[in-house]
Motif scaffolding. Sequence first.
Motif, PDB file in Angstrom:
ATOM      1  N   SER A  26       0.814  -1.216   0.000  1.00  0.00           N
ATOM      2  CA  SER A  26       0.000   0.000   0.000  1.00  0.00           C
ATOM      3  C   SER A  26       0.848   1.267   0.000  1.00  0.00           C
ATOM      4  O   SER A  26       2.011   1.255   0.380  1.00  0.00           O
ATOM      5  CB  SER A  26      -0.955   0.013   1.195  1.00  0.00           C
ATOM      6  OG  SER A  26      -0.242   0.112   2.395  1.00  0.00           O
ATOM      7  N   SER A  50     -15.074   4.885   1.891  1.00  0.00           N
ATOM      8  CA  SER A  50     -14.393   3.610   1.659  1.00  0.00           C
ATOM      9  C   SER A  50     -14.405   3.342   0.164  1.00  0.00           C
ATOM     10  O   SER A  50     -15.109   4.016  -0.596  1.00  0.00           O
ATOM     11  CB  SER A  50     -15.099   2.487   2.418  1.00  0.00           C
ATOM     12  OG  SER A  50     -16.399   2.278   1.881  1.00  0.00           O
ATOM     13  N   GLY A  51     -13.645   2.345  -0.250  1.00  0.00           N
ATOM     14  CA  GLY A  51     -13.508   2.051  -1.667  1.00  0.00           C
ATOM     15  C   GLY A  51     -14.814   1.828  -2.394  1.00  0.00           C
ATOM     16  O   GLY A  51     -14.965   2.200  -3.555  1.00  0.00           O
ATOM     17  N   THR A  52     -15.801   1.242  -1.732  1.00  0.00           N
ATOM     18  CA  THR A  52     -17.072   0.951  -2.400  1.00  0.00           C
ATOM     19  C   THR A  52     -17.902   2.206  -2.651  1.00  0.00           C
ATOM     20  O   THR A  52     -18.789   2.193  -3.490  1.00  0.00           O
ATOM     21  CB  THR A  52     -17.902  -0.038  -1.558  1.00  0.00           C
ATOM     22  OG1 THR A  52     -18.100   0.513  -0.256  1.00  0.00           O
ATOM     23  CG2 THR A  52     -17.199  -1.379  -1.439  1.00  0.00           C
ATOM     24  N   ARG A  56     -14.521   5.870 -10.171  1.00  0.00           N
ATOM     25  CA  ARG A  56     -13.469   6.341 -11.065  1.00  0.00           C
ATOM     26  C   ARG A  56     -14.048   7.372 -12.021  1.00  0.00           C
ATOM     27  O   ARG A  56     -15.189   7.249 -12.449  1.00  0.00           O
ATOM     28  CB  ARG A  56     -12.884   5.185 -11.857  1.00  0.00           C
ATOM     29  CG  ARG A  56     -12.017   4.288 -11.010  1.00  0.00           C
ATOM     30  CD  ARG A  56     -11.453   3.177 -11.875  1.00  0.00           C
ATOM     31  NE  ARG A  56     -10.602   2.320 -11.096  1.00  0.00           N
ATOM     32  CZ  ARG A  56      -9.293   2.198 -11.283  1.00  0.00           C
ATOM     33  NH1 ARG A  56      -8.705   2.891 -12.239  1.00  0.00           N
ATOM     34  NH2 ARG A  56      -8.587   1.402 -10.544  1.00  0.00           N
ATOM     35  N   TRP A  90     -11.978   9.439  -8.176  1.00  0.00           N
ATOM     36  CA  TRP A  90     -10.548   9.228  -8.282  1.00  0.00           C
ATOM     37  C   TRP A  90     -10.244   8.603  -9.637  1.00  0.00           C
ATOM     38  O   TRP A  90     -11.136   8.100 -10.319  1.00  0.00           O
ATOM     39  CB  TRP A  90     -10.036   8.360  -7.139  1.00  0.00           C
ATOM     40  CG  TRP A  90     -10.515   6.927  -7.192  1.00  0.00           C
ATOM     41  CD1 TRP A  90     -11.775   6.474  -6.912  1.00  0.00           C
ATOM     42  CD2 TRP A  90      -9.747   5.779  -7.548  1.00  0.00           C
ATOM     43  NE1 TRP A  90     -11.839   5.126  -7.064  1.00  0.00           N
ATOM     44  CE2 TRP A  90     -10.605   4.665  -7.450  1.00  0.00           C
ATOM     45  CE3 TRP A  90      -8.433   5.586  -7.927  1.00  0.00           C
ATOM     46  CZ2 TRP A  90     -10.181   3.371  -7.725  1.00  0.00           C
ATOM     47  CZ3 TRP A  90      -8.007   4.290  -8.198  1.00  0.00           C
ATOM     48  CH2 TRP A  90      -8.874   3.207  -8.088  1.00  0.00           C
ATOM     49  N   THR A 111      -6.019   0.145  -5.853  1.00  0.00           N
ATOM     50  CA  THR A 111      -7.364   0.663  -5.626  1.00  0.00           C
ATOM     51  C   THR A 111      -7.345   1.544  -4.380  1.00  0.00           C
ATOM     52  O   THR A 111      -6.520   1.351  -3.481  1.00  0.00           O
ATOM     53  CB  THR A 111      -8.404  -0.459  -5.426  1.00  0.00           C
ATOM     54  OG1 THR A 111      -7.983  -1.282  -4.341  1.00  0.00           O
ATOM     55  CG2 THR A 111      -8.565  -1.297  -6.670  1.00  0.00           C
ATOM     56  N   VAL A 112      -8.240   2.500  -4.345  1.00  0.00           N
ATOM     57  CA  VAL A 112      -8.366   3.355  -3.172  1.00  0.00           C
ATOM     58  C   VAL A 112      -9.152   2.583  -2.127  1.00  0.00           C
ATOM     59  O   VAL A 112     -10.300   2.202  -2.353  1.00  0.00           O
ATOM     60  CB  VAL A 112      -9.063   4.691  -3.508  1.00  0.00           C
ATOM     61  CG1 VAL A 112      -9.281   5.508  -2.242  1.00  0.00           C
ATOM     62  CG2 VAL A 112      -8.234   5.484  -4.507  1.00  0.00           C
ATOM     63  N   GLU A 113      -8.515   2.356  -1.004  1.00  0.00           N
ATOM     64  CA  GLU A 113      -9.162   1.640   0.094  1.00  0.00           C
ATOM     65  C   GLU A 113      -9.938   2.598   0.986  1.00  0.00           C
ATOM     66  O   GLU A 113     -11.023   2.279   1.454  1.00  0.00           O
ATOM     67  CB  GLU A 113      -8.097   0.912   0.922  1.00  0.00           C
ATOM     68  CG  GLU A 113      -8.642   0.113   2.066  1.00  0.00           C
ATOM     69  CD  GLU A 113      -7.535  -0.593   2.821  1.00  0.00           C
ATOM     70  OE1 GLU A 113      -7.571  -0.556   4.064  1.00  0.00           O
ATOM     71  OE2 GLU A 113      -6.631  -1.174   2.185  1.00  0.00           O
ATOM     72  N   ARG A 114      -9.346   3.779   1.216  1.00  0.00           N
ATOM     73  CA  ARG A 114      -9.987   4.729   2.127  1.00  0.00           C
ATOM     74  C   ARG A 114      -9.552   6.146   1.798  1.00  0.00           C
ATOM     75  O   ARG A 114      -8.407   6.408   1.460  1.00  0.00           O
ATOM     76  CB  ARG A 114      -9.578   4.388   3.562  1.00  0.00           C
ATOM     77  CG  ARG A 114     -10.247   5.245   4.601  1.00  0.00           C
ATOM     78  CD  ARG A 114      -9.907   4.821   6.022  1.00  0.00           C
ATOM     79  NE  ARG A 114      -8.477   4.877   6.254  1.00  0.00           N
ATOM     80  CZ  ARG A 114      -7.777   3.883   6.801  1.00  0.00           C
ATOM     81  NH1 ARG A 114      -8.351   2.782   7.146  1.00  0.00           N
ATOM     82  NH2 ARG A 114      -6.484   4.019   7.000  1.00  0.00           N
ATOM     83  N   CYS A 124      -5.339   9.515   1.885  1.00  0.00           N
ATOM     84  CA  CYS A 124      -5.724   8.449   0.974  1.00  0.00           C
ATOM     85  C   CYS A 124      -4.844   7.233   1.210  1.00  0.00           C
ATOM     86  O   CYS A 124      -3.618   7.357   1.302  1.00  0.00           O
ATOM     87  CB  CYS A 124      -5.564   8.920  -0.472  1.00  0.00           C
ATOM     88  SG  CYS A 124      -5.898   7.638  -1.697  1.00  0.00           S
ATOM     89  N   LEU A 126      -4.042   3.624  -0.615  1.00  0.00           N
ATOM     90  CA  LEU A 126      -4.170   2.788  -1.803  1.00  0.00           C
ATOM     91  C   LEU A 126      -3.605   1.414  -1.503  1.00  0.00           C
ATOM     92  O   LEU A 126      -2.550   1.319  -0.867  1.00  0.00           O
ATOM     93  CB  LEU A 126      -3.336   3.351  -2.959  1.00  0.00           C
ATOM     94  CG  LEU A 126      -3.757   4.639  -3.586  1.00  0.00           C
ATOM     95  CD1 LEU A 126      -2.568   5.324  -4.208  1.00  0.00           C
ATOM     96  CD2 LEU A 126      -4.776   4.354  -4.655  1.00  0.00           C
TER      97      LEU A 126
END
Length: 179
Positions: A26, A50-52, A56, A90, A111-114, A124, A126
């Motif tokens: 990360s 959060s990522g969900t 994009r 993002w 991916t962006v996790e948080r 951020c 990743l």
Amino acid sequence: MLVLSPFESHLEPVGLSGEISLETHSLELRFRLSDPQSLVQDSLQAGMFSGTELQRADGLWQTTCLEAFWALPGEKAYWELNLSPSGKKWALYRFTDYRQPSPPAPSADFTVERLAITADTLYCKLTGKKELVEIDASLCGVVRTAKATYYYSTRHAGAKPDFHLRNSFSLRCERIVAP
């Protein structure tokens, strides 16, 4: 935090600083936007995501946008991350060489996790598919006010603002390995 310099000096009281750290799979980024007179358009909007919850989107650099570029040492290929100050959008691109391919294709390497945003800070995290030991990086930002657009970076290597120049990736980040 490292102070990011605008490509051209200006009189508006706006500043940007940032930091990047590397973990096994990360990257963690933190940007601080100093805007005491609220001059920045599309500035930071507080929230936790959060990522969900994120989506994009292309073209984020066309407004205020916080960015990071990084590459493995000695390699021409690199990644570009764009973060919207709203925290909801993002983009991540992987280039094989200077601005190639064009137009860039989205990358699924990270991916962006948080994302966590306060009135003056964007954090951020990743996560990536590949183990990272060392990277060369640059932290950047496109900051728009009613008067002008400013291009901030940890290093400007060209005659005009160009965050893609590999010579601008002046930060060497190494993962700290526990003994």
